[in-house]
Write an enzyme that holds these catalytic residues in place. Structure first.
Site, PDB file in Angstrom:
ATOM      1  N   GLN A  75       0.826  -1.212   0.000  1.00  0.00           N
ATOM      2  CA  GLN A  75       0.000   0.000   0.000  1.00  0.00           C
ATOM      3  C   GLN A  75       0.867   1.272   0.000  1.00  0.00           C
ATOM      4  OE1 GLN A  75      -3.162   0.761  -0.401  1.00  0.00           O
ATOM      5  NE2 GLN A  75      -3.800  -1.354  -0.694  1.00  0.00           N
ATOM      6  N   SER A  76       1.955   1.243  -0.721  1.00  0.00           N
ATOM      7  CA  SER A  76       2.860   2.396  -0.749  1.00  0.00           C
ATOM      8  C   SER A  76       2.213   3.619  -1.406  1.00  0.00           C
ATOM      9  CB  SER A  76       4.122   2.014  -1.529  1.00  0.00           C
ATOM     10  OG  SER A  76       4.889   3.167  -1.818  1.00  0.00           O
ATOM     11  N   ASN A  77       2.183   4.716  -0.674  1.00  0.00           N
ATOM     12  CA  ASN A  77       1.728   5.988  -1.249  1.00  0.00           C
ATOM     13  C   ASN A  77       2.765   6.525  -2.222  1.00  0.00           C
ATOM     14  OD1 ASN A  77      -0.672   6.349   0.492  1.00  0.00           O
ATOM     15  ND2 ASN A  77       0.872   6.474   2.125  1.00  0.00           N
ATOM     16  N   ALA A  79       4.774   4.704  -4.152  1.00  0.00           N
ATOM     17  CA  ALA A  79       4.667   3.978  -5.432  1.00  0.00           C
ATOM     18  C   ALA A  79       3.522   4.564  -6.265  1.00  0.00           C
ATOM     19  CB  ALA A  79       4.432   2.493  -5.163  1.00  0.00           C
TER      20      ALA A  79
END
Ligand SMILES: *Cc1c(COP(=O)(O)O)cnc(C)c1O
Length: 334
Positions: A75-77, A79
């Site tokens: 859930q990387s913001n 990325a």
């Protein structure tokens, strides 16, 4: 300090608003609390990585890259904002997403940031957790290069000296903004992870000879390690700006008492802080970063660390789209 000599592409809506949190200030009955809305940077639901990407994507273009690669948790913001920036600039984006939490529910693995990655046309590769994810990413980058791509690799969180320039710029922006408003700020508080946000702010505030105290609230690493990571990056960012040796170890302060079980797991105090801000101020925080940061700020106000008569600015670093990946944490608590 001359930021204008670094290549930069405008991606963010700047300056972001600075707003007083009237209701939170009243309820906590401590310092005046303001919020710097870096959740409103505009690119694909916003967030702090967009400021870093203004410098990183410009560096990628200056090198003639046609593809960017980066890595982060599922859930990387970071990325998601990288995928968005790449699509806007007509570049390809490859994401290496690390299974850092071992969560298997659909919302976490496919919704939230992952959904946006897909919409922006990024190619996604998933992998098990690894202690050296930037190293793993470079192996993938070599494969893409061998296949003929002109690849620019962006480290996790966009946290290198070039990316940290985005938060040097944020320090300039904030100091000008509070001067214009006639506001005297004593403290800045924000969530700190891969260290680029805090490192850039430290370098920027030192470069401006500001006496505002900066506190990072950790989301993963223990205090010693977090402060060391920030310090190293703040020093190399200062080097890049031609102000070597300006940053001192005592400029870097982190409080890592609010991490809970670990990265990506919101403790009850984080859930409470998210509910509180949504209810009192109609502001959406996220379960991984800004919610933990705010839970730290609220607890420190209650403990008297920040006092009546002082002014604290909380930097909202974004991530609110991640709420949709954590719906069950709220519904089961509710
Ligand atoms: C990445 C991130 C942070 C932490 O910033 P770093 O520069 O990695 O320390 C804080 N909040 C949100 C929402 C983020 O996505």
């Amino acid at each position: 300090m001359n930021l204008a000599r670094f290549p930069r592409i405008s991606l963010a809506h700047l300056p972001t608003p600075l707003e007083r949190l009237d209701n939170l200030t009243r309820v906590l009955n401590g310092p005046e609390i303001w919020i710097k809305r870096d959740d409103c940077t505009g690119l694909s639901t916003g967030g702090n990585k967009t400021r870093k990407l203004e410098f990183l994507m410009a560096a990628a273009q200056a090198e003639g890259a046609d593809t960017v690669i980066t890595q982060g948790a599922t859930q990387s913001n970071h990325a998601r904002q990288t995928a968005a920036a790449a699509s806007k600039l007509g570049m390809s984006c490859h994401l290496l997403l690390e299974d850092r939490t071992k969560k298997t529910d659909f919302d976490y693995t496919e919704n939230g940031n992952v959904l946006l990655d897909v919409l922006h046309g990024a190619t996604i590769e998933r992998c098990a957790s690894h202690p050296d994810m930037n190293g793993e990413m470079m192996k993938v980058a070599e494969k893409l290069k061998a296949a003929g791509k002109k690849v620019y690799a962006i480290p996790g969180g966009g946290s290198n000296p070039v990316g940290a320039l985005g938060y040097v710029n944020a320090a300039l922006e904030l100091v000008v903004q509070v001067n214009t408003m006639g506001l005297k700020v004593d403290h800045i508080v924000h969530a700190t992870g891969s260290a680029g946000t805090q490192a850039g702010l430290v370098a920027g505030l030192v470069g401006l000879n500001s006496d505002i105290k900066l506190l990072g609230i950790g989301v993963r690493a223990p205090k010693e390690k977090q402060e060391e990571n920030v310090f190293k990056l703040a020093c190399s960012t200062a080097d890049l700006l031609g102000m070597s040796d300006a940053v001192k170890r005592e400029h870097v302060m982190a409080n890592c008492d609010y991490v809970g079980e670990g990265y990506g797991f919101p403790p009850p105090a984080t859930i409470d802080a998210i509910r509180m801000l949504a209810k009192l101020e109609a502001i959406l925080l996220d379960p991984v970063y800004s919610g933990k940061g705010m839970s730290g700020l609220i607890d420190l106000v209650r403990k008297g660390h920040f006092r009546k008569g002082e002014t604290v600015v909380f930097i909202h670093t974004g991530g609110q789209i991640g709420l949709t990946a954590y719906a069950k944490d709220f519904l089961s608590n509710g």
